[in-house]
Design an enzyme around this catalytic site. Structure first.
Site, mmCIF file in Angstrom:
data_model
loop_
_atom_site.group_PDB
_atom_site.id
_atom_site.type_symbol
_atom_site.label_atom_id
_atom_site.label_comp_id
_atom_site.label_asym_id
_atom_site.label_seq_id
_atom_site.Cartn_x
_atom_site.Cartn_y
_atom_site.Cartn_z
ATOM 1 N N PRO A 193 -4.336 8.601 16.140
ATOM 2 C CA PRO A 193 -3.499 9.860 16.500
ATOM 3 C C PRO A 193 -2.247 9.462 17.352
ATOM 4 C CG PRO A 193 -5.435 10.373 17.623
ATOM 5 C CD PRO A 193 -5.607 8.973 16.987
ATOM 6 N N ASP A 232 13.714 12.301 6.697
ATOM 7 C CA ASP A 232 13.504 13.723 6.051
ATOM 8 C C ASP A 232 12.941 14.718 7.072
ATOM 9 O OD1 ASP A 232 10.822 13.158 5.732
ATOM 10 O OD2 ASP A 232 11.004 13.570 3.685
ATOM 11 N N GLU A 291 -0.477 1.005 -6.046
ATOM 12 C CA GLU A 291 0.332 0.448 -5.025
ATOM 13 C C GLU A 291 0.622 -0.672 -4.817
ATOM 14 O OE1 GLU A 291 2.087 2.329 -2.968
ATOM 15 O OE2 GLU A 291 1.517 4.481 -3.480
ATOM 16 N N GLY A 315 0.939 -1.230 0.138
ATOM 17 C CA GLY A 315 -0.030 0.006 -0.028
ATOM 18 C C GLY A 315 0.828 0.958 0.032
ATOM 19 N N GLU A 347 4.568 -2.062 -5.634
ATOM 20 C CA GLU A 347 5.393 -2.674 -4.561
ATOM 21 C C GLU A 347 5.444 -4.284 -4.818
ATOM 22 O OE1 GLU A 347 3.647 -1.664 -0.925
ATOM 23 O OE2 GLU A 347 4.290 0.434 -1.125
ATOM 24 N N GLU A 392 11.430 -8.021 -0.404
ATOM 25 C CA GLU A 392 10.931 -9.346 -0.664
ATOM 26 C C GLU A 392 9.489 -9.315 -0.761
ATOM 27 O OE1 GLU A 392 11.342 -13.621 1.461
ATOM 28 O OE2 GLU A 392 12.383 -12.154 2.197
#
Length: 157
Positions: A85, A93, A64, A48, A68, A121
């Site tokens: 949350p 970054d 996605e 995802g 992947e 993998e």
């Protein structure tokens, strides 16, 4: 880019972004679940990623999963919305995301297993073998909800 996941950790950095994202529980004809071994945190996970401007959310799932894993999928249903949350992901970054993930069930319709920049993998895993893999608790929860035969409504939390 590396990533550290925090769940209800008082020492976790404060979130500075929310990015809508998707994951997919994809099962083959033998009931095995499609998983990736992630490059950013070294854990096993559902395929995802982030929702892009201009996409329908189902397109995000298809894109996605293919990016992947190499597997082409068709979206079947929503199994849950995960917005805790207390679950934050800190990237190297400086971005610290609050979790916002929509989990879908999808079925494979083609493609071949392959890795990507995000997956070192890729494999089909028997549900009985999931306990032996290093999977983040929030990802394990998504898998459990999606595979629960008694769950008739999506999880909202």
């Amino acid at each position: 880019m590396s990533r550290i996941d925090y769940i209800n950790d008082p020492g976790a950095p404060a979130a500075n972004s929310v990015v809508p994202s998707v994951v997919a529980v994809v099962q083959n004809d033998r009931g095995q679940v499609l998983l990736i071994h992630k490059t950013d945190n070294g854990l096993w996970a559902l395929p995802g990623g982030g929702h892009d401007i201009g996409e329908f959310v189902a397109e995000t799932v298809v894109r996605e999963v293919h990016e992947e894993t190499g597997i082409d999928v068709q979206v079947v249903t929503v199994t849950g919305l995960y917005t805790d949350p207390g679950h934050r992901m800190a990237y190297s970054d400086g971005e610290v995301r609050q979790q916002f993930s929509i989990c879908f069930r999808a079925r494979p319709v083609g493609g071949e297993l392959r890795t990507s920049e995000e997956s070192k993998e890729v494999r089909w895993v028997d549900p009985a073998d999931l306990r032996d893999l290093s999977i983040h608790p929030s990802m394990r929860l998504r898998i459990e909800h999606a595979l629960d035969p008694d769950r008739v409504q999506p999880y909202i939390g």
